[in-house]
Design a protein around this motif. Sequence first.
Motif, short mmCIF file in Angstrom:
data_model
loop_
_atom_site.label_atom_id
_atom_site.label_comp_id
_atom_site.label_asym_id
_atom_site.label_seq_id
_atom_site.Cartn_x
_atom_site.Cartn_y
_atom_site.Cartn_z
N THR A 198 0.79 -1.24 0.00
CA THR A 198 0.00 0.00 0.00
C THR A 198 0.83 1.29 0.00
OG1 THR A 198 -0.19 -0.13 2.39
CG2 THR A 198 -2.06 -0.98 1.13
N ILE A 199 2.07 1.23 0.44
CA ILE A 199 2.86 2.48 0.49
C ILE A 199 2.97 3.10 -0.91
CG2 ILE A 199 5.21 3.38 0.95
CD1 ILE A 199 4.32 2.87 3.67
N PRO A 200 3.28 2.31 -1.98
CA PRO A 200 3.32 2.94 -3.31
C PRO A 200 1.96 3.52 -3.71
CG PRO A 200 4.28 0.73 -3.39
CD PRO A 200 3.67 0.89 -2.03
N THR A 201 0.89 2.83 -3.36
CA THR A 201 -0.45 3.33 -3.73
C THR A 201 -0.71 4.66 -3.04
OG1 THR A 201 -1.10 1.01 -3.75
CG2 THR A 201 -2.86 2.62 -3.97
N MET A 202 -0.30 4.77 -1.78
CA MET A 202 -0.53 6.02 -1.05
C MET A 202 0.30 7.17 -1.64
SD MET A 202 -1.24 4.72 2.86
CE MET A 202 0.33 4.04 3.24
N VAL A 203 1.54 6.87 -2.02
CA VAL A 203 2.39 7.92 -2.63
C VAL A 203 1.76 8.41 -3.93
CG1 VAL A 203 4.64 8.39 -3.68
CG2 VAL A 203 4.53 7.08 -1.56
N ALA A 204 1.34 7.45 -4.78
CA ALA A 204 0.75 7.83 -6.07
C ALA A 204 -0.58 8.56 -5.87
CB ALA A 204 0.56 6.59 -6.95
N ALA A 205 -1.38 8.09 -4.91
CA ALA A 205 -2.70 8.70 -4.68
C ALA A 205 -2.54 10.16 -4.27
CB ALA A 205 -3.46 7.93 -3.60
N PHE A 206 -1.61 10.45 -3.37
CA PHE A 206 -1.44 11.84 -2.93
C PHE A 206 -0.97 12.71 -4.10
CE2 PHE A 206 1.02 15.38 -1.00
CZ PHE A 206 -0.06 16.01 -0.39
N GLN A 207 -0.10 12.14 -4.92
CA GLN A 207 0.41 12.90 -6.07
C GLN A 207 -0.75 13.33 -6.98
OE1 GLN A 207 2.83 14.43 -7.11
NE2 GLN A 207 2.56 14.58 -9.32
N GLY A 216 18.48 11.05 -8.19
CA GLY A 216 17.60 12.15 -8.60
C GLY A 216 17.56 12.30 -10.12
N LEU A 217 18.73 12.14 -10.74
CA LEU A 217 18.79 12.27 -12.21
C LEU A 217 17.95 11.20 -12.89
CD1 LEU A 217 22.56 12.90 -12.92
CD2 LEU A 217 20.68 14.40 -13.55
N VAL A 218 18.04 9.97 -12.34
CA VAL A 218 17.26 8.87 -12.92
C VAL A 218 15.76 9.16 -12.77
CG1 VAL A 218 16.67 6.42 -12.64
CG2 VAL A 218 19.06 7.13 -12.62
N TYR A 219 15.35 9.55 -11.57
CA TYR A 219 13.92 9.80 -11.35
C TYR A 219 13.42 10.96 -12.21
CZ TYR A 219 14.56 6.81 -7.24
OH TYR A 219 14.85 5.77 -6.41
N ALA A 220 14.25 12.01 -12.30
CA ALA A 220 13.82 13.17 -13.11
C ALA A 220 13.62 12.73 -14.56
CB ALA A 220 14.84 14.29 -13.01
N LYS A 221 14.54 11.87 -15.04
CA LYS A 221 14.43 11.41 -16.44
C LYS A 221 13.19 10.53 -16.62
CE LYS A 221 16.04 11.50 -20.52
NZ LYS A 221 16.01 12.76 -21.24
N LEU A 222 12.76 9.86 -15.54
CA LEU A 222 11.54 9.04 -15.63
C LEU A 222 10.28 9.91 -15.51
CD1 LEU A 222 12.55 5.96 -13.41
CD2 LEU A 222 12.30 6.01 -15.90
N GLY A 223 10.49 11.21 -15.38
CA GLY A 223 9.35 12.14 -15.34
C GLY A 223 8.71 12.25 -13.96
N ILE A 224 9.46 11.84 -12.93
CA ILE A 224 8.90 11.87 -11.57
C ILE A 224 9.17 13.23 -10.95
CG2 ILE A 224 9.17 10.85 -9.26
CD1 ILE A 224 9.79 8.18 -10.75
N PRO A 225 8.15 13.85 -10.35
CA PRO A 225 8.37 15.17 -9.73
C PRO A 225 9.38 15.10 -8.59
CG PRO A 225 6.02 14.59 -9.74
CD PRO A 225 6.77 13.39 -10.22
#
Length: 378
Positions: free
Chosen positions: A130-139, A319-328
Amino acid sequence: MMVCEYKPGLEGIPAAESSISNVDGQKGILEYRGIRIEELAEKSTFLETAYLLIWGQLPTSEELKEFEHEVRHHRRIKYRIRDMMKCFPESGHPMDALQASAAALGLFYSRRDLHNPVYIRDAVVRLLATIPTMVAAFQLMRKGNDPVRPCDDLDYSANFLYMLSEKEPDPLASRIFDVCLILHAEHTMNASTFSARVTASTLTDPYAVVASAVGTLGGPLHGGANEEVIQMLEEIGSVAKVRPYLEDCLQRKAKIMGFGHRVYKVKDPRATILQDLAQQLFAKFGSDKYYDIAVEMERVVEEKLGHKGIYPNVDFYSGLVYAKLGIPTDLFTPIFAIARVAGWLAHWKEQLAENRIFRPTQVYNGQHEIAYTAIEER
Ligand code: COA
């Protein structure tokens, strides 16, 4: 009682005996349950690695299938948790939202049967699921949208990326994200793990354990550093400005984010793997000026601070990897938490197996026998 010398930050003082992970900071080695991180990054998946960390050995294919199935089918969050999250201010940091939501799970699952393997398994599955679901839901909710329901056809990492964008992610992007989770899953007695173990030692529930660890992970000297790395790269803006920027930092004695580590005195092995992943991403999805700035920074920092053992840590390239994946940017630390939940739960289980409540002492350096001064006389 033996009186020990006070060490700020408890540097070098063992807080537990543990067989979960090991770091050799001089050689740049990280092992989970004895297996080198490079091997896990190449051959394992995040859920398999989580199983290894929590139950102490790699699962058989049957065990893994069952574990993946359980996690997949516990991904949905209760509508009352979603409603609670809807009331959070959209300007709030997602780490604070995650901490509150993880703690709220304890309201729904308040039974504390800490020595029952079925209870432990349930809590592990529920938290990982559920932790990933909660992170995505808040986003999504903070942008005024409804959360995306988890997709049962997608594996752990692909499902998380899907819940963020409502698009099925590219397989390379999902695999790279999954490796990032492996790399962040565990790292000996860091601040958030220590916090998890202290909380666990009171025999509270695992949701409180994870919530307290999430709170600890949020600070810029721990998980929050990768957000600051991106802000720093944006501020620098070009390769030519790297050297003057770093020279100015050193003159002001400012810490350079994404560099240095309490344990590693060589390049963090996770940074090496992440750099390679970043290269793969840039090769497939197009290059990025921030990557060039980062490489130049690594070169100049090594020249200036290599003699002090200051090299890139895990946060520098993640951070560079996540930014490239389009993650805020402000989801970087919650993603760290998604991964580190595996390590925290492994430590929770280990702490419970031989529990003694943490109760350190202190060196009192205040005054004695001070008379109370009446308020009108102060
Ligand atoms: N930039 C510049 N100098 C640094 C540095 C950095 N990122 N990290 C350490 N140093 C220097 C210190 O100034 C100090 O120099 P001095 O001996 O001349 O005073 C020396 O290296 C030792 O640093 P210290 O702060 O005692 O190390 P630590 O073990 O307490 O700190 C960190 C470890 C991680 C807190 C620290 O390196 C840091 O703040 N890094 C930036 C934040 C970060 O990336 N955090 C993520 C960690 S995974």
